[in-house]
Design an enzyme around this catalytic site. Structure first.
Site, PDB file in Angstrom:
ATOM      1  N   HIS A  55       0.839  -1.204   0.000  1.00 53.17           N
ATOM      2  CA  HIS A  55       0.000   0.000   0.000  1.00 53.17           C
ATOM      3  C   HIS A  55       0.872   1.251   0.000  1.00 53.17           C
ATOM      4  O   HIS A  55       1.202   1.803   1.049  1.00 53.17           O
ATOM      5  CB  HIS A  55      -0.896  -0.045   1.246  1.00 53.17           C
ATOM      6  CG  HIS A  55      -1.996   0.957   1.249  1.00 53.17           C
ATOM      7  ND1 HIS A  55      -3.223   0.703   1.824  1.00 53.17           N
ATOM      8  CD2 HIS A  55      -2.072   2.217   0.775  1.00 53.17           C
ATOM      9  CE1 HIS A  55      -4.005   1.767   1.704  1.00 53.17           C
ATOM     10  NE2 HIS A  55      -3.335   2.699   1.070  1.00 53.17           N
ATOM     11  N   HIS A  57       1.418   5.096  -1.978  1.00 50.44           N
ATOM     12  CA  HIS A  57       0.943   6.121  -2.920  1.00 50.44           C
ATOM     13  C   HIS A  57       2.163   6.804  -3.528  1.00 50.44           C
ATOM     14  O   HIS A  57       2.908   7.481  -2.813  1.00 50.44           O
ATOM     15  CB  HIS A  57       0.059   7.151  -2.202  1.00 50.44           C
ATOM     16  CG  HIS A  57      -1.207   6.562  -1.649  1.00 50.44           C
ATOM     17  ND1 HIS A  57      -2.342   6.381  -2.401  1.00 50.44           N
ATOM     18  CD2 HIS A  57      -1.504   6.069  -0.414  1.00 50.44           C
ATOM     19  CE1 HIS A  57      -3.298   5.835  -1.657  1.00 50.44           C
ATOM     20  NE2 HIS A  57      -2.813   5.628  -0.438  1.00 50.44           N
ATOM     21  N   ARG A  59       1.921   8.785  -6.362  1.00 52.14           N
ATOM     22  CA  ARG A  59       1.463  10.083  -6.887  1.00 52.14           C
ATOM     23  C   ARG A  59       1.761  10.343  -8.356  1.00 52.14           C
ATOM     24  O   ARG A  59       1.386  11.402  -8.852  1.00 52.14           O
ATOM     25  CB  ARG A  59       2.034  11.241  -6.067  1.00 52.14           C
ATOM     26  CG  ARG A  59       1.713  11.195  -4.589  1.00 52.14           C
ATOM     27  CD  ARG A  59       0.222  11.254  -4.319  1.00 52.14           C
ATOM     28  NE  ARG A  59      -0.052  11.378  -2.893  1.00 52.14           N
ATOM     29  CZ  ARG A  59      -1.029  10.725  -2.265  1.00 52.14           C
ATOM     30  NH1 ARG A  59      -1.849   9.918  -2.934  1.00 52.14           N
ATOM     31  NH2 ARG A  59      -1.228  10.892  -0.977  1.00 52.14           N
ATOM     32  N   ASN A  89      -5.013   5.671  -6.980  1.00 55.64           N
ATOM     33  CA  ASN A  89      -5.657   6.993  -6.942  1.00 55.64           C
ATOM     34  C   ASN A  89      -4.741   8.108  -7.433  1.00 55.64           C
ATOM     35  O   ASN A  89      -4.505   9.108  -6.761  1.00 55.64           O
ATOM     36  CB  ASN A  89      -6.210   7.312  -5.540  1.00 55.64           C
ATOM     37  CG  ASN A  89      -5.131   7.423  -4.470  1.00 55.64           C
ATOM     38  OD1 ASN A  89      -4.019   6.934  -4.646  1.00 55.64           O
ATOM     39  ND2 ASN A  89      -5.453   8.071  -3.367  1.00 55.64           N
ATOM     40  N   ASP A 149      -8.678   2.640  -3.126  1.00 55.78           N
ATOM     41  CA  ASP A 149      -8.211   3.235  -1.872  1.00 55.78           C
ATOM     42  C   ASP A 149      -8.237   4.765  -1.897  1.00 55.78           C
ATOM     43  O   ASP A 149      -7.888   5.393  -2.890  1.00 55.78           O
ATOM     44  CB  ASP A 149      -6.797   2.784  -1.526  1.00 55.78           C
ATOM     45  CG  ASP A 149      -6.367   3.377  -0.203  1.00 55.78           C
ATOM     46  OD1 ASP A 149      -6.979   3.034   0.815  1.00 55.78           O
ATOM     47  OD2 ASP A 149      -5.458   4.224  -0.192  1.00 55.78           O
ATOM     48  N   ASN A 275      -6.333   9.049   7.058  1.00 61.98           N
ATOM     49  CA  ASN A 275      -7.592   8.328   6.874  1.00 61.98           C
ATOM     50  C   ASN A 275      -7.313   6.848   6.633  1.00 61.98           C
ATOM     51  O   ASN A 275      -6.617   6.525   5.676  1.00 61.98           O
ATOM     52  CB  ASN A 275      -8.342   8.914   5.662  1.00 61.98           C
ATOM     53  CG  ASN A 275      -9.677   8.235   5.445  1.00 61.98           C
ATOM     54  OD1 ASN A 275     -10.124   7.444   6.253  1.00 61.98           O
ATOM     55  ND2 ASN A 275     -10.312   8.540   4.323  1.00 61.98           N
ATOM     56  N   ASP A 302       0.807   2.572   3.748  1.00 61.00           N
ATOM     57  CA  ASP A 302      -0.082   3.677   3.326  1.00 61.00           C
ATOM     58  C   ASP A 302       0.730   4.973   3.188  1.00 61.00           C
ATOM     59  O   ASP A 302       0.237   6.062   3.499  1.00 61.00           O
ATOM     60  CB  ASP A 302      -1.268   3.866   4.281  1.00 61.00           C
ATOM     61  CG  ASP A 302      -2.382   4.714   3.649  1.00 61.00           C
ATOM     62  OD1 ASP A 302      -2.272   5.068   2.466  1.00 61.00           O
ATOM     63  OD2 ASP A 302      -3.360   5.021   4.361  1.00 61.00           O
ATOM     64  N   PRO A 320      -5.573  14.046   4.094  1.00 61.96           N
ATOM     65  CA  PRO A 320      -5.137  13.004   5.020  1.00 61.96           C
ATOM     66  C   PRO A 320      -3.972  12.208   4.447  1.00 61.96           C
ATOM     67  O   PRO A 320      -3.926  11.966   3.241  1.00 61.96           O
ATOM     68  CB  PRO A 320      -6.385  12.118   5.150  1.00 61.96           C
ATOM     69  CG  PRO A 320      -7.097  12.275   3.844  1.00 61.96           C
ATOM     70  CD  PRO A 320      -6.776  13.671   3.336  1.00 61.96           C
ATOM     71  N   GLY A 321      -3.049  11.807   5.296  1.00 63.69           N
ATOM     72  CA  GLY A 321      -1.967  10.932   4.853  1.00 63.69           C
ATOM     73  C   GLY A 321      -0.641  11.333   5.446  1.00 63.69           C
ATOM     74  O   GLY A 321      -0.433  12.485   5.813  1.00 63.69           O
TER      75      GLY A 321
HETATM   76  O1  DOR Z   1      -4.677   9.005   4.665  1.00 63.19           O
HETATM   77  C1  DOR Z   1      -4.895   8.558   3.544  1.00 63.19           C
HETATM   78  N1  DOR Z   1      -4.266   9.057   2.469  1.00 63.19           N
HETATM   79  N2  DOR Z   1      -5.770   7.579   3.409  1.00 63.19           N
HETATM   80  C2  DOR Z   1      -6.173   7.154   2.199  1.00 63.19           C
HETATM   81  O2  DOR Z   1      -6.981   6.275   2.137  1.00 63.19           O
HETATM   82  C3  DOR Z   1      -5.663   7.787   0.975  1.00 63.19           C
HETATM   83  C4  DOR Z   1      -4.365   8.414   1.210  1.00 63.19           C
HETATM   84  C5  DOR Z   1      -3.967   9.361   0.127  1.00 63.19           C
HETATM   85  O3  DOR Z   1      -4.112   9.035  -1.068  1.00 63.19           O
HETATM   86  O4  DOR Z   1      -3.456  10.427   0.454  1.00 63.19           O
HETATM   87 ZN    ZN Z   2      -7.076   4.047   2.366  1.00 59.87          ZN
END
Ligand code: DOR
Ligand code: ZN
Length: 427
Positions: A55, A57, A59, A89, A149, A275, A302, A320-321
């Site tokens: 998991h 990201h 970008r 995403n 996600d 999140n 994440d 969030p993240g």
């Molecule tokens: O905190 C988060 N950030 N939760 C997610 O599910 C997505 C992620 C993001 O893409 O920034």
């Molecule tokens: Zn998520």
């Protein structure tokens, strides 16, 4: 190309030398002669199979101001990873074969870790129409994990169809479990802290009802389900219950949910916004136990880089993240190893073997043995370091561990026989 890693301790056991020739481990023993090999004196370091992150990201495409496949791959290699699964995403969304093939090829061109794309479940992550799952599975990227996600696949009929399709494809749906009707406007874990701070609550039940629903659907269909970032005691209980009934469900926990609680929210610093949200101490304890027990299968970062304008703003406007790739091992050492909940075999299981199995990724998460691909991490369990967010390899700097002292350092990462990171620097 051949290398000799001297004095390392596979799974924390007795010291040995490991010879790597080409992409493969060719000899394990004591007092091995170097011959032509480049020698790495690594006395006492723990050797584990290279970490696999289910998991991440990255970008790219779309938000290269926060992270790129290159910068994220660097962070991964420095964090001891040899493979990462890139979340869908992006912008454009990875909901078709062209985008997943692009991400896959770009990862190969950078060459620091294997970048395995995750495909979106629904077109544009909108939760309405299934994406072209078959085309992504059959593409050269060979997608085996599908996820919206950031968004929950909230419509039960869409989720049911998605599970039916992925069963046929031998793939898995990774669900971001969040019943959106219960989290509309939510800003923090629903509890005493959110109430005191005046932040709208994200109830634990929003996660648990979706997990329970999807376990029931997967069980009825004989399909596989993976639960992204489980964060509540009740969520772990749902997985325990489903597994006992024979449902093919797996679950991940993030490093931050193993360490941090919603008490961090007191200063309203958006670096702590994530999140699902940081939960309570009782949840953290339950998650650690569930991971030790195998109810939660793996640690997944994440890793969620965000550009400064998306994070350094008022709490409600912040994305969030948090970053995770370069600090994951240390947080696992702090929360799971130093507490006696996991030994090094256990760390190999939750950070390498299970994520590779769940994601269907061949060549990773394999035992340290002769004839196996040389995907390795060598780590110093007794070293400590102070995290400096600005010095991490990611373009974004949103690490909640900035200034924190953490145990355990990654010394060397090896991808198919090639050293990718060594002593804190890319090789
Ligand atoms: O905190 C988060 N950030 N939760 C997610 O599910 C997505 C992620 C993001 O893409 O920034
Ligand atoms: Zn998520």
């Amino acid at each position: 190309m051949s290398s000799l890693f001297k004095g390392v301790r596979p799974y924390g056991e007795d010291p040995v030398d490991i010879r790597v020739e080409g992409e493969v481990i060719t000899e394990i023993g004591t007092g091995l002669e170097p011959g032509e090999a480049r020698v790495y004196e690594r006395d006492g370091l723990v050797a584990l199979p290279g970490f696999v992150d289910l998991h991440t990201h990255l970008r790219e495409p779309g938000r290269e101001d926060a992270e790129t496949i290159e910068s994220g791959s660097a962070a991964a290699a420095l964090g001891g990873y040899t493979a990462v699964f890139a979340m869908a995403n992006t912008d454009p969304v990875a909901d078709n074969d062209l985008v997943v093939e692009h991400v896959h090829r770009r990862g190969q061109a950078v060459g620091l870790v294997d970048v395995q794309p995750i495909g979106a479940v629904t077109v544009g992550l909108r939760g309405e129409r299934l994406a072209e799952l078959g085309a992504m599975a059959r593409s050269s990227a060979g997608v085996r994990v599908f996820s919206d996600d950031g968004h929950c696949v909230a419509d039960p009929l869409v989720m049911r169809r998605a599970l039916e399709y992925t069963k046929g494809l031998g793939a898995v749906i990774a669900q971001h479990a969040e019943e959106p009707r219960l989290t509309a406007g939510a800003q923090a874990h629903e509890g005493a802290n959110a109430a005191r701070l005046g932040l709208a609550g994200w109830p634990a039940a929003a996660e648990e009802v979706i997990l329970a629903r999807d376990c029931l659907l997967a069980g009825q269909l004989g399909a596989r389900l993976h639960a992204c970032h489980v964060t509540t005691e009740g969520g772990a209980d749902v997985l325990r219950w489903a597994k006992a009934r024979g449902v093919e469900v797996s679950g991940e926990v993030t490093p931050h949910h193993l360490l941090l609680t919603d008490e961090r929210l007191a200063g309203y610093d958006p670096v702590n916004k994530v999140n699902p949200p940081l939960r309570e101490g009782s949840d953290v304890r339950a998650l650690r136990e569930a991971l030790a027990e195998g109810v939660l299968d793996c640690v997944a970062t994440d890793h969620a880089p965000h550009a400064v304008q998306d994070k350094d703003c008022e709490w409600s406007g912040a994305r969030p993240g948090m970053l995770g790739l370069q600090t994951a091992l240390s947080v696992v050492v702090e929360t799971m190893v130093r507490t006696g909940l996991l030994d090094w075999r256990g760390v190999a299981r939750v950070m390498s073997e299970r994520p590779a199995e769940i994601g269907g990724l061949a060549g990773h998460g394999r035992p340290i043995a002769v004839g196996e691909p040389a995907n390795l991490v060598l780590l110093d369990e007794s070293a400590e370091w102070t995290v400096r967010a600005s010095e991490l390899a990611s373009i974004a700097h949103n690490s909640p561990y900035d200034g924190m002292r953490l145990p355990g350092t990654v010394v060397t990462t090896v991808l198919r026989g090639a050293v990718t990171a060594d002593e804190g620097k890319l090789a």
